[in-house]
Design a protein around this motif. Structure first.
Motif, PDB file in Angstrom:
ATOM      1  N   PRO A   1       0.781  -1.243   0.000  1.00 21.19           N
ATOM      2  CA  PRO A   1       0.000   0.000   0.000  1.00 21.19           C
ATOM      3  C   PRO A   1       0.810   1.290   0.000  1.00 21.19           C
ATOM      4  O   PRO A   1       0.237   2.368   0.072  1.00 21.19           O
ATOM      5  N   ILE A   2       2.135   1.210  -0.081  1.00 21.49           N
ATOM      6  CA  ILE A   2       2.971   2.407  -0.028  1.00 21.49           C
ATOM      7  C   ILE A   2       3.922   2.423  -1.214  1.00 21.49           C
ATOM      8  O   ILE A   2       4.536   1.398  -1.540  1.00 21.49           O
ATOM      9  N   VAL A   3       4.047   3.562  -1.857  1.00 25.67           N
ATOM     10  CA  VAL A   3       5.004   3.703  -2.944  1.00 25.67           C
ATOM     11  C   VAL A   3       5.744   5.021  -2.775  1.00 25.67           C
ATOM     12  O   VAL A   3       5.164   6.042  -2.412  1.00 25.67           O
ATOM     13  N   ASP A   4       7.048   4.982  -2.991  1.00 25.81           N
ATOM     14  CA  ASP A   4       7.906   6.165  -2.929  1.00 25.81           C
ATOM     15  C   ASP A   4       8.849   6.060  -4.113  1.00 25.81           C
ATOM     16  O   ASP A   4       9.671   5.152  -4.172  1.00 25.81           O
ATOM     17  N   ALA A   5       8.729   6.981  -5.068  1.00 28.98           N
ATOM     18  CA  ALA A   5       9.489   6.825  -6.303  1.00 28.98           C
ATOM     19  C   ALA A   5       9.762   8.182  -6.927  1.00 28.98           C
ATOM     20  O   ALA A   5       9.230   9.216  -6.502  1.00 28.98           O
ATOM     21  N   ARG A   6      10.614   8.172  -7.957  1.00 29.05           N
ATOM     22  CA  ARG A   6      10.936   9.367  -8.719  1.00 29.05           C
ATOM     23  C   ARG A   6      10.257   9.284 -10.074  1.00 29.05           C
ATOM     24  O   ARG A   6      10.382   8.292 -10.790  1.00 29.05           O
ATOM     25  N   LEU A   7       9.508  10.324 -10.434  1.00 27.77           N
ATOM     26  CA  LEU A   7       8.845  10.369 -11.733  1.00 27.77           C
ATOM     27  C   LEU A   7       9.833  10.777 -12.820  1.00 27.77           C
ATOM     28  O   LEU A   7      10.961  11.180 -12.538  1.00 27.77           O
ATOM     29  N   GLU A   8       9.382  10.677 -14.076  1.00 30.40           N
ATOM     30  CA  GLU A   8      10.276  10.935 -15.201  1.00 30.40           C
ATOM     31  C   GLU A   8      10.842  12.345 -15.196  1.00 30.40           C
ATOM     32  O   GLU A   8      11.973  12.571 -15.617  1.00 30.40           O
TER      33      GLU A   8
ATOM     34  N   GLY B   1      11.672  14.024 -12.643  1.00 32.06           N
ATOM     35  CA  GLY B   1      12.479  14.244 -11.456  1.00 32.06           C
ATOM     36  C   GLY B   1      11.679  14.507 -10.206  1.00 32.06           C
ATOM     37  O   GLY B   1      12.247  14.587  -9.103  1.00 32.06           O
ATOM     38  N   SER B   2      10.357  14.671 -10.313  1.00 34.98           N
ATOM     39  CA  SER B   2       9.518  14.908  -9.146  1.00 34.98           C
ATOM     40  C   SER B   2       9.491  13.673  -8.249  1.00 34.98           C
ATOM     41  O   SER B   2       9.655  12.550  -8.719  1.00 34.98           O
ATOM     42  N   ARG B   3       9.268  13.905  -6.961  1.00 35.09           N
ATOM     43  CA  ARG B   3       9.203  12.800  -6.004  1.00 35.09           C
ATOM     44  C   ARG B   3       7.747  12.423  -5.755  1.00 35.09           C
ATOM     45  O   ARG B   3       6.915  13.269  -5.420  1.00 35.09           O
ATOM     46  N   LEU B   4       7.440  11.154  -5.942  1.00 33.09           N
ATOM     47  CA  LEU B   4       6.098  10.622  -5.734  1.00 33.09           C
ATOM     48  C   LEU B   4       6.040   9.843  -4.429  1.00 33.09           C
ATOM     49  O   LEU B   4       6.854   8.954  -4.193  1.00 33.09           O
ATOM     50  N   SER B   5       5.074  10.195  -3.581  1.00 33.88           N
ATOM     51  CA  SER B   5       4.797   9.427  -2.372  1.00 33.88           C
ATOM     52  C   SER B   5       3.293   9.197  -2.316  1.00 33.88           C
ATOM     53  O   SER B   5       2.519  10.146  -2.420  1.00 33.88           O
ATOM     54  N   ALA B   6       2.901   7.947  -2.151  1.00 37.47           N
ATOM     55  CA  ALA B   6       1.469   7.634  -2.132  1.00 37.47           C
ATOM     56  C   ALA B   6       1.200   6.513  -1.134  1.00 37.47           C
ATOM     57  O   ALA B   6       2.035   5.637  -0.916  1.00 37.47           O
ATOM     58  N   VAL B   7       0.002   6.578  -0.540  1.00 38.14           N
ATOM     59  CA  VAL B   7      -0.427   5.566   0.430  1.00 38.14           C
ATOM     60  C   VAL B   7      -1.863   5.199   0.113  1.00 38.14           C
ATOM     61  O   VAL B   7      -2.704   6.082  -0.102  1.00 38.14           O
ATOM     62  N   TYR B   8      -2.136   3.909   0.065  1.00 36.18           N
ATOM     63  CA  TYR B   8      -3.489   3.444  -0.230  1.00 36.18           C
ATOM     64  C   TYR B   8      -4.411   3.602   0.976  1.00 36.18           C
ATOM     65  O   TYR B   8      -3.968   3.744   2.121  1.00 36.18           O
ATOM     66  N   ALA B   9      -5.716   3.519   0.696  1.00 40.54           N
ATOM     67  CA  ALA B   9      -6.728   3.790   1.723  1.00 40.54           C
ATOM     68  C   ALA B   9      -6.729   2.757   2.845  1.00 40.54           C
ATOM     69  O   ALA B   9      -7.206   3.052   3.949  1.00 40.54           O
ATOM     70  N   ASN B  10      -6.221   1.557   2.602  1.00 45.07           N
ATOM     71  CA  ASN B  10      -6.278   0.546   3.656  1.00 45.07           C
ATOM     72  C   ASN B  10      -5.315   0.838   4.813  1.00 45.07           C
ATOM     73  O   ASN B  10      -5.402   0.206   5.864  1.00 45.07           O
ATOM     74  N   VAL B  11      -4.399   1.802   4.625  1.00 43.23           N
ATOM     75  CA  VAL B  11      -3.538   2.216   5.739  1.00 43.23           C
ATOM     76  C   VAL B  11      -3.621   3.728   5.974  1.00 43.23           C
ATOM     77  O   VAL B  11      -2.881   4.264   6.791  1.00 43.23           O
TER      78      VAL B  11
END
Length: 400
Positions: free
Chosen positions: A122-129, A131-141
């Protein structure tokens, strides 16, 4: 209307360009009964909204992503979208129609960088094309629904002249740090979230001599180092759904030691990799740089201790000794109530006395005077002597 636009575009036998899709959406919107009561600007805004939802991976967030003044996009569930613009956090009137729409945006963004997010992961932390930083968390947490955060970085490189213009640092302190980088002092940059640590590390890297070999290690590649030609960039990798294939910061730091680095830059340390970073700094890789979250130089040292102890069950005195011998200087950044980012302190780590760190504060921020020289001299000058630098606290440096 959005579903009608998607159906109309998908029903076409051939792939349509953005221009063709925009024209088709415009015809659908203008031909809709609900649009009769709208004025020209409202119709134009509605057309663009439907276009972004049907043709862009960021959906309703696309206009924010195209606004260069927006530094950060923060989505707290379906009904709340904030942005940071010019250092201030503002609430927008945007909202997603459903949780599924927001989760679809998150999945598309993650898929673009070959990451997976679902109820099991449910968690993702990554770099987009871009150069932006992506952080996301799903609703189950996340209690208030899916969470999405996109932090954008300046398209143009910020240099020390920019920081001086913004009064982030004084000319005297900038000259002092330039001297330390060129003399191969190990520098650690501390500060809170969004205090400018990554930007400041980028600026200091401009002073690394271009003939040196540099290894840069990050969780998500964000640093923009262009001054060094002989550079190796390493990035961690998350494991798959079974937890296999992960590559950690610790593994990358260890691997970098076999790549003949002159200096090592670790973008940010958050855990047990502190042990490997400290050992690298202590074993012939002078001039290395790193960053970490801390509320003061003293607080940062305490955090480094705690993180070190997660990697090895050593006596606390031994851990402090390792850290004190590895890090020469801590630069502490912070955000003031007016949202400006400032260098708040530059402190030398002299060593240990009775088991406690000896901290020699050389520059300190004062409320009415800004960043000022405290009158304390740099004590450890061995590296300056090795590099042929004649230190003068009044002018900060002159080459011998």
């Amino acid at each position: 209307m959005i579903q009608s636009a998607r159906s109309a575009i998908n029903s076409l036998e051939t792939e349509v360009s953005d221009e063709e899709a925009f024209q088709l959406i415009e015809e659908l919107v203008l031909g809709c009964e609900e649009a009769v009561l709208l004025d020209h600007r409202q119709k134009e805004a509605l057309v663009r909204t439907v276009f972004h939802v049907t043709r862009r991976s960021l959906d309703i967030l696309q206009p924010l992503a195209e606004d260069e003044a927006v530094n950060e996009i923060m989505v707290n569930g379906t009904d709340t979208v904030f942005i940071e613009r010019d250092g201030r956090i503002l609430r927008t009137d945007l909202r997603f129609d459903s949780r599924e729409d927001l989760e679809e945006v998150i999945r598309r963004l993650a898929a673009r960088v070959h990451r997976e997010i679902n109820d099991l992961n449910p968690i993702v932390d990554a770099r987009l094309e871009d150069g932006s930083r992506l952080s996301a968390v799903y609703a189950n947490v996340a209690v208030n629904g899916p969470i999405l955060n996109i932090r954008r970085f300046p398209r143009t490189r910020i240099n020390m002249e920019d920081l001086l213009e913004w009064e982030t640092i004084t000319p005297e302190a900038a000259a002092f740090l330039k001297m330390l980088v060129q003399a191969r002092y190990n520098i650690f940059i501390s500060g809170g979230t969004s205090s400018g640590k990554t930007t400041f590390l980028n600026v200091l890297s401009n002073y690394i001599p271009k003939e040196e070999r540099l290894i840069v290690i990050e969780e998500s590649a964000e640093l923009q180092i262009a001054s060094v030609e002989n550079i190796v960039r390493l990035e961690t990798r998350s494991g798959n759904a079974q937890g296999k294939g992960a590559v950690t910061l610790r593994q990358l730091i260890r691997a970098s030691l076999r790549m003949r680095p002159d200096r090592i830059i670790v973008g940010e340390v958050r855990g047990a990799e502190v042990m490997d970073m400290v050992q690298a700094m202590s074993t012939g890789h002078d001039g290395s740089l790193s960053t970490g979250h801390g509320n003061s130089p003293e607080g940062m040292l305490s955090r480094l201790e705690a993180m070190y102890l997660t990697a090895a069950d050593f006596p606390i005195e031994a851990v402090r000794g390792q850290i004190a011998s590895a890090i020469d200087v801590i630069v502490h950044l912070g955000r003031l109530p007016d949202r400006s980012r400032k260098v708040l302190e530059i402190a030398e780590i002299q060593g240990l006395s009775e088991g406690k760190f000896l901290i020699n504060t050389i520059f300190k921020y004062q409320q009415n005077n800004g960043l000022v020289f405290t009158g304390n001299e740099l004590r450890n000058r061995d590296k300056l002597v090795m590099q042929g630098v004649d230190y003068d606290s009044k002018t900060c440096f002159c080459w011998g």
